[in-house]
Design a protein around this motif. Sequence first.
Motif, mmCIF file in Angstrom:
data_model
loop_
_atom_site.group_PDB
_atom_site.id
_atom_site.type_symbol
_atom_site.label_atom_id
_atom_site.label_comp_id
_atom_site.label_asym_id
_atom_site.label_seq_id
_atom_site.Cartn_x
_atom_site.Cartn_y
_atom_site.Cartn_z
ATOM 1 N N GLU A 184 0.826 -1.212 0.000
ATOM 2 C CA GLU A 184 0.000 0.000 0.000
ATOM 3 C C GLU A 184 0.861 1.264 0.000
ATOM 4 N N LEU A 185 1.937 1.249 0.755
ATOM 5 C CA LEU A 185 2.839 2.392 0.796
ATOM 6 C C LEU A 185 3.418 2.670 -0.586
ATOM 7 N N HIS A 186 3.938 1.629 -1.240
ATOM 8 C CA HIS A 186 4.526 1.804 -2.575
ATOM 9 C C HIS A 186 3.480 2.250 -3.599
ATOM 10 N N ARG A 187 2.270 1.690 -3.517
ATOM 11 C CA ARG A 187 1.196 2.100 -4.425
ATOM 12 C C ARG A 187 0.859 3.574 -4.221
ATOM 13 N N ASN A 188 0.737 3.994 -2.963
ATOM 14 C CA ASN A 188 0.407 5.390 -2.680
ATOM 15 C C ASN A 188 1.496 6.343 -3.149
ATOM 16 N N ILE A 189 2.748 5.960 -2.981
ATOM 17 C CA ILE A 189 3.857 6.796 -3.473
ATOM 18 C C ILE A 189 3.779 6.911 -4.988
ATOM 19 N N HIS A 190 3.582 5.782 -5.661
ATOM 20 C CA HIS A 190 3.505 5.778 -7.127
ATOM 21 C C HIS A 190 2.342 6.635 -7.614
ATOM 22 N N GLU A 191 1.174 6.493 -6.993
ATOM 23 C CA GLU A 191 0.007 7.277 -7.385
ATOM 24 C C GLU A 191 0.214 8.768 -7.136
ATOM 25 N N ALA A 192 0.884 9.134 -6.046
ATOM 26 C CA ALA A 192 1.143 10.551 -5.762
ATOM 27 C C ALA A 192 2.066 11.153 -6.811
ATOM 28 N N PHE A 193 3.097 10.408 -7.201
ATOM 29 C CA PHE A 193 3.986 10.897 -8.251
ATOM 30 C C PHE A 193 3.249 10.989 -9.578
ATOM 31 N N ASP A 194 2.428 9.982 -9.916
ATOM 32 C CA ASP A 194 1.631 10.030 -11.146
ATOM 33 C C ASP A 194 0.736 11.262 -11.160
ATOM 34 N N LYS A 195 0.064 11.518 -10.044
ATOM 35 C CA LYS A 195 -0.848 12.666 -9.944
ATOM 36 C C LYS A 195 -0.097 13.985 -10.162
ATOM 37 N N ALA A 196 1.154 14.033 -9.698
ATOM 38 C CA ALA A 196 1.969 15.237 -9.870
ATOM 39 C C ALA A 196 2.623 15.307 -11.248
ATOM 40 N N GLY A 197 2.433 14.257 -12.065
ATOM 41 C CA GLY A 197 3.011 14.257 -13.409
ATOM 42 C C GLY A 197 4.497 13.933 -13.428
ATOM 43 N N VAL A 198 4.968 13.228 -12.401
ATOM 44 C CA VAL A 198 6.386 12.900 -12.290
ATOM 45 C C VAL A 198 6.591 11.425 -12.590
ATOM 46 N N GLU A 199 7.480 11.141 -13.556
ATOM 47 C CA GLU A 199 7.823 9.754 -13.850
ATOM 48 C C GLU A 199 8.811 9.239 -12.827
ATOM 49 N N ILE A 200 8.577 8.042 -12.317
ATOM 50 C CA ILE A 200 9.558 7.378 -11.473
ATOM 51 C C ILE A 200 10.343 6.456 -12.389
ATOM 52 N N MET A 201 11.585 6.794 -12.608
ATOM 53 C CA MET A 201 12.420 6.047 -13.548
ATOM 54 C C MET A 201 13.511 5.295 -12.801
ATOM 55 N N SER A 202 13.965 4.228 -13.397
ATOM 56 C CA SER A 202 15.138 3.532 -12.879
ATOM 57 C C SER A 202 16.218 3.617 -13.953
ATOM 58 N N PRO A 203 17.482 3.534 -13.581
ATOM 59 C CA PRO A 203 18.546 3.588 -14.579
ATOM 60 C C PRO A 203 18.398 2.493 -15.632
ATOM 61 N N HIS A 204 17.911 1.341 -15.243
ATOM 62 C CA HIS A 204 17.768 0.232 -16.182
ATOM 63 C C HIS A 204 16.687 0.530 -17.211
ATOM 64 N N TYR A 205 15.581 1.083 -16.776
ATOM 65 C CA TYR A 205 14.488 1.415 -17.687
ATOM 66 C C TYR A 205 14.881 2.571 -18.581
ATOM 67 N N GLN A 206 15.512 3.580 -18.002
ATOM 68 C CA GLN A 206 15.903 4.752 -18.765
ATOM 69 C C GLN A 206 16.894 4.389 -19.863
ATOM 70 N N ALA A 207 17.765 3.418 -19.612
ATOM 71 C CA ALA A 207 18.781 3.027 -20.577
ATOM 72 C C ALA A 207 18.172 2.451 -21.843
ATOM 73 N N ILE A 208 16.954 1.916 -21.763
ATOM 74 C CA ILE A 208 16.342 1.334 -22.952
ATOM 75 C C ILE A 208 15.212 2.199 -23.507
ATOM 76 N N ARG A 209 15.042 3.412 -22.997
ATOM 77 C CA ARG A 209 14.006 4.320 -23.510
ATOM 78 C C ARG A 209 14.308 4.674 -24.951
#
Length: 66
Positions: free
Chosen positions: A30-55
């Motif tokens: 629930e904590l991780h979901r709420n953090i993710h939803e708060a960032f989504d609502k603010a329009g902020v992408e949560i990226m990881s170096p691994h994901y960003q490397a293949i963007r």
Amino acid sequence: MQTSLEDWYVSYQINAYISDPCIMAVIYSELHRNIHEAFDKAGVEIMSPHYQAIRDGNESTVQTKI
């Protein structure tokens, strides 16, 4: 608490105490979901170096509400 400043991201640590350790997995989920939803609502992408490397210039990973 900010724990470190890495090459591509900032590391944070959240400390909390609960009275029933049997529900710790649910609390983390629930904590991780709420953090993710708060960032989504603010329009902020949560990226990881691994994901960003293949963007490849594709759309943001922030969910859009339809």
